[in-house]
Write a protein that holds these residues in place. Structure first.
Motif, PDB file in Angstrom:
ATOM      1  N   ASP A  99      -1.484  -7.739   2.834  1.00 34.69           N
ATOM      2  CA  ASP A  99      -0.294  -6.887   2.822  1.00 34.69           C
ATOM      3  C   ASP A  99       0.591  -7.244   4.012  1.00 34.69           C
ATOM      4  OD1 ASP A  99       1.486  -4.925   1.934  1.00 34.69           O
ATOM      5  OD2 ASP A  99      -0.061  -3.406   1.712  1.00 34.69           O
ATOM      6  N   ARG A 151       0.813  -1.221   0.000  1.00 39.45           N
ATOM      7  CA  ARG A 151       0.000   0.000   0.000  1.00 39.45           C
ATOM      8  C   ARG A 151       0.846   1.272   0.000  1.00 39.45           C
ATOM      9  NH1 ARG A 151      -2.855   0.909   5.338  1.00 39.45           N
ATOM     10  NH2 ARG A 151      -0.860   1.891   5.772  1.00 39.45           N
ATOM     11  N   ASP A 152       1.888   1.323   0.830  1.00 43.35           N
ATOM     12  CA  ASP A 152       2.658   2.549   0.997  1.00 43.35           C
ATOM     13  C   ASP A 152       3.925   2.629   0.151  1.00 43.35           C
ATOM     14  OD1 ASP A 152       0.924   3.731   2.976  1.00 43.35           O
ATOM     15  OD2 ASP A 152       1.684   2.221   4.370  1.00 43.35           O
TER      16      ASP A 152
END
Length: 116
Positions: A100, A32-33
């Motif tokens: 994740d 995600r990041d």
């Protein structure tokens, strides 16, 4: 709070030399990041386990946590189509949601010696 040695490792592995130093937060996630998927995650985890003497549990399901590397033209086209649809629908309609891997889980793996 993130261990200083983990902070340095993440800076080395996830930031290019041109990016500003950032303070990593426990809730940050690799896909995600930082956009890690496929082979990049595999290489990252190999370096992580070696650096911190961590083993990966047999219950760790790579395919439930990260998207695979796109290997064929049809995979790439399907991924582009899904991303376009998702952009217009403002949600993940076709792509499965993944678990994740968070920095908190990496920190816990260092503390416990095993990544679950």
């Amino acid at each position: 709070m993130i261990d200083y040695k983990l902070q340095l490792f993440l800076e080395k592995e996830l930031l290019s030399i041109w990016e500003n130093r950032i303070e990593f937060k426990l809730e940050m996630k690799l896909y995600r990041d930082f956009g890690l998927f496929g082979y990049d995650v595999d290489y990252f985890l190999k370096r992580f386990t070696k650096e911190f003497n961590v083993t990966i549990s047999s219950s760790f399901k790579f395919n439930e946590r990260f998207y695979p590397e796109n290997e064929s033209l049809s995979d790439i086209l399907r991924s582009l189509f899904q991303k376009t649809i998702n952009l217009f629908l403002h949600k993940s309609f076709y792509e499965k949601e993944l678990k994740d891997l968070s920095i908190m889980e990496l920190q816990e793996a260092i503390n416990n010696g095993i990544l679950n």
